[in-house]
Design a protein around this motif. Structure first.
Motif, mmCIF file in Angstrom:
data_model
loop_
_atom_site.group_PDB
_atom_site.id
_atom_site.type_symbol
_atom_site.label_atom_id
_atom_site.label_comp_id
_atom_site.label_asym_id
_atom_site.label_seq_id
_atom_site.Cartn_x
_atom_site.Cartn_y
_atom_site.Cartn_z
ATOM 1 N N LYS A 3 -6.083 22.478 -4.662
ATOM 2 C CA LYS A 3 -5.911 21.206 -4.102
ATOM 3 C C LYS A 3 -5.821 21.106 -2.698
ATOM 4 N N ARG A 4 -4.973 22.184 -2.397
ATOM 5 C CA ARG A 4 -4.614 22.381 -0.995
ATOM 6 C C ARG A 4 -5.983 22.733 -0.190
ATOM 7 N N GLU A 5 -6.958 23.143 -0.665
ATOM 8 C CA GLU A 5 -8.236 23.527 0.203
ATOM 9 C C GLU A 5 -8.780 22.072 0.381
ATOM 10 N N VAL A 6 -8.586 20.888 -0.027
ATOM 11 C CA VAL A 6 -9.235 19.782 0.249
ATOM 12 C C VAL A 6 -8.556 19.134 1.177
ATOM 13 N N PRO A 7 -9.126 18.481 2.136
ATOM 14 C CA PRO A 7 -8.622 17.643 3.159
ATOM 15 C C PRO A 7 -7.827 16.371 2.293
ATOM 16 N N MET A 8 -6.875 16.070 2.716
ATOM 17 C CA MET A 8 -5.816 14.937 2.281
ATOM 18 C C MET A 8 -6.766 13.803 2.278
ATOM 19 N N MET A 9 -6.536 12.969 1.369
ATOM 20 C CA MET A 9 -7.221 11.630 1.536
ATOM 21 C C MET A 9 -6.436 10.783 2.443
ATOM 22 N N ARG A 10 -7.139 10.072 3.248
ATOM 23 C CA ARG A 10 -6.536 8.951 3.982
ATOM 24 C C ARG A 10 -6.277 7.669 3.461
ATOM 25 N N VAL A 11 -5.099 7.276 3.659
ATOM 26 C CA VAL A 11 -4.938 6.027 2.833
ATOM 27 C C VAL A 11 -4.054 4.998 4.123
ATOM 28 N N VAL A 12 -4.535 3.613 3.857
ATOM 29 C CA VAL A 12 -3.951 2.518 4.804
ATOM 30 C C VAL A 12 -3.325 1.458 3.984
ATOM 31 N N GLN A 13 -2.529 0.820 4.691
ATOM 32 C CA GLN A 13 -2.317 -0.447 3.972
ATOM 33 C C GLN A 13 -2.610 -1.551 4.598
ATOM 34 N N LYS A 14 -3.385 -2.336 3.561
ATOM 35 C CA LYS A 14 -4.081 -3.623 4.072
ATOM 36 C C LYS A 14 -3.686 -4.730 3.207
ATOM 37 N N GLY A 15 -3.219 -5.880 3.646
ATOM 38 C CA GLY A 15 -2.979 -7.027 2.794
ATOM 39 C C GLY A 15 -2.132 -6.890 1.573
ATOM 40 N N GLY A 16 -1.115 -5.864 1.841
ATOM 41 C CA GLY A 16 -0.189 -5.620 0.831
ATOM 42 C C GLY A 16 -0.767 -4.453 -0.261
ATOM 43 N N LEU A 17 -1.785 -4.080 -0.044
ATOM 44 C CA LEU A 17 -2.477 -2.960 -0.922
ATOM 45 C C LEU A 17 -2.619 -1.707 -0.127
ATOM 46 N N TRP A 18 -2.489 -0.482 -0.955
ATOM 47 C CA TRP A 18 -2.926 0.902 -0.487
ATOM 48 C C TRP A 18 -4.201 1.123 -0.620
ATOM 49 N N VAL A 19 -5.121 1.426 0.388
ATOM 50 C CA VAL A 19 -6.449 1.683 0.332
ATOM 51 C C VAL A 19 -6.802 2.951 0.882
ATOM 52 N N THR A 20 -7.984 3.509 0.217
ATOM 53 C CA THR A 20 -8.030 4.922 0.816
ATOM 54 C C THR A 20 -9.726 4.722 1.509
ATOM 55 N N LEU A 21 -9.791 5.436 2.524
ATOM 56 C CA LEU A 21 -11.136 5.674 3.413
ATOM 57 C C LEU A 21 -11.873 6.856 2.714
ATOM 58 N N ASP A 22 -11.422 7.607 1.527
ATOM 59 C CA ASP A 22 -12.341 8.658 1.020
ATOM 60 C C ASP A 22 -12.673 8.344 -0.332
ATOM 61 N N GLY A 258 -3.099 -8.100 -16.292
ATOM 62 C CA GLY A 258 -4.048 -7.882 -15.119
ATOM 63 C C GLY A 258 -4.543 -9.054 -14.541
ATOM 64 N N GLN A 259 -4.670 -10.113 -15.603
ATOM 65 C CA GLN A 259 -4.994 -11.326 -14.844
ATOM 66 C C GLN A 259 -4.016 -11.940 -14.029
ATOM 67 N N LYS A 260 -2.941 -11.590 -13.993
ATOM 68 C CA LYS A 260 -1.624 -12.242 -13.233
ATOM 69 C C LYS A 260 -1.625 -11.374 -11.923
ATOM 70 N N THR A 261 -2.019 -10.034 -11.824
ATOM 71 C CA THR A 261 -2.156 -9.351 -10.953
ATOM 72 C C THR A 261 -3.424 -9.435 -9.915
ATOM 73 N N LEU A 262 -4.483 -9.479 -10.301
ATOM 74 C CA LEU A 262 -5.656 -9.432 -9.919
ATOM 75 C C LEU A 262 -6.083 -10.700 -9.150
ATOM 76 N N GLN A 263 -6.284 -10.844 -7.971
ATOM 77 C CA GLN A 263 -6.476 -11.994 -7.012
ATOM 78 C C GLN A 263 -7.929 -12.776 -7.821
ATOM 79 N N GLN A 264 -8.831 -12.119 -7.894
ATOM 80 C CA GLN A 264 -10.227 -12.720 -8.523
ATOM 81 C C GLN A 264 -10.493 -11.827 -9.585
ATOM 82 N N PRO A 265 -10.130 -12.076 -10.721
ATOM 83 C CA PRO A 265 -10.508 -11.233 -11.790
ATOM 84 C C PRO A 265 -11.690 -10.848 -11.996
ATOM 85 N N GLY A 266 -12.631 -11.816 -12.491
ATOM 86 C CA GLY A 266 -13.985 -11.334 -12.965
ATOM 87 C C GLY A 266 -13.747 -10.612 -14.422
#
Length: 357
Positions: A3-22, A258-266
């Motif tokens: 795992k240490r050989e793989v660059p770390m995932m970049r994570v950013v907080q947006k709209g109260g959620l944690w999102v990765t760019l990778d 899941g219905q309670k937590t998702l904004q637009q379930p589908g």
């Protein structure tokens, strides 16, 4: 590769959620976790202002990141780490699949109706005209799988049921030509071989106490067909993959949450979210330290109520086996109050059992 050989995932907080760019790295780690190769990974937290443009380009998910489709392939990595080949089913296709999965034939429905009417006639004969049967379980909720799910019916409005009355109900059902597989203090398991399937009935009384008037079983899926279809799809997926250990109630609760937590379930998004929650909870259960408390996290089992293995002053003890949950396949015991026994004093909890050998 470590795992240490793989660059770390970049994570950013947006709209109260944690999102990765990778996303591809996220997909790889999900697959590794699914196969038991890794559990947790370190990430690199970055500021939204530094990556806003890149994030905008990569934010093309229609399922809020609950699955990752690898470009140039037909492979999709789901939130629980499963990998599927081919295009994902649309919400319309998933809806059709669920409706077909719950489609009992007219002949099968007729056999079910006849069984319920026969059982209710026996119940009224034994308990009086005010007693009745009501549909319960997945059959009532519309989360059942035709030909696979039990047909649950509950004795309702009859008040306490004595052991003698319970035995009379059993013999009454037998006298009408039905095959009884097993009987325990709260359930009579009946099978009907008809229309090329085995229809399994569970005639249930809540520990033979009946149900209080005006309190029939609740149905959170009555006006919530999307949730019911999500449950059916998950059951069908687990059935096809051979995955075991999740009860119908576990799946239903995961979908409703899941219905309670998702904004637009589908439908597709809801299915992925519920599966991810089930797998996550299972992983957390396995990591929890064991204590002396009753935390076995098993959700269903079978018990041989014909032969007690021991008894105390208030209850009898029966041996069985867990069939669902993380202890599936392991032995269990069930403790049942003797008829006429009630206990509110400390001495009840202090008295042990004398197992028969």
């Amino acid at each position: 590769m470590q795992k240490r050989e793989v660059p770390m995932m970049r994570v950013v907080q947006k709209g109260g959620l944690w999102v990765t760019l990778d996303n591809r790295r996220l997909a790889v780690y999900k697959m590794a976790r699914h196969s038991g190769k890794c559990r947790d990974v370190k990430v690199n937290l970055v500021q939204l202002s530094d990556v806003e443009g890149e994030l905008r380009k990569k934010s093309d998910s229609r399922v809020e990141g609950l699955s990752v489709t690898v470009r140039g392939t037909k492979r999709t990595v789901h939130a629980d780490g499963r990998v599927t080949e081919g295009p994902q089913l649309s919400d319309g296709q998933l809806q059709h699949r669920a409706d077909m999965g719950g489609h009992w034939t007219q002949e099968q429905l007729q056999a079910i109706g006849e069984g319920i009417r026969d059982f209710e006639a026996v119940v009224k004969q034994v308990l009086g005209p005010s007693a009745k049967l009501v549909r319960a379980g997945s059959f009532m909720k519309g989360t059942d799988i035709a030909g696979e799910s039990d047909i649950d019916v509950m004795v309702f409005g009859a008040g306490p049921i004595t052991e003698q009355q319970w035995n009379l109900i059993v013999s009454g059902i037998k006298s009408r030509g039905y095959v009884i597989d097993s009987v325990n203090p709260r359930c009579i398991h009946v099978t009907v071989n008809k229309c090329l399937v085995t229809i399994e009935f569970d005639v249930v009384a809540n520990h033979r106490q009946g149900f209080p008037p005006n309190k029939e079983p609740e149905n959170p899926f009555r006006n919530n067909r999307e949730a019911a279809r999500a449950v059916r799809n998950i059951k069908l997926d687990f059935q096809e993959s051979g995955e075991k250990g999740f009860s119908g109630n576990d799946i239903e609760q995961a979908v409703l949450n899941g219905q309670k937590t998702l904004q637009q379930p589908g439908l597709g998004k809801l299915i992925d979210a519920a599966k991810a929650a089930l797998k996550s909870e299972r992983a957390q259960q396995l990591k929890r330290p064991r204590t002396a408390a009753h935390e076995n996290d098993a959700s269903a089992g079978t018990t041989d109520f014909n032969t007690p293995i021991g008894e105390g002053s208030f209850r009898k003890v029966y041996k069985g086996q867990y069939t669902q949950g993380i202890r599936a396949g392991q032995a269990k015991v069930s403790k049942v109050f003797k008829d006429g026994k009630e206990a509110y004093e400390d001495q009840f909890f202090d008295q042990g059992y004398s197992p028969s050998r």
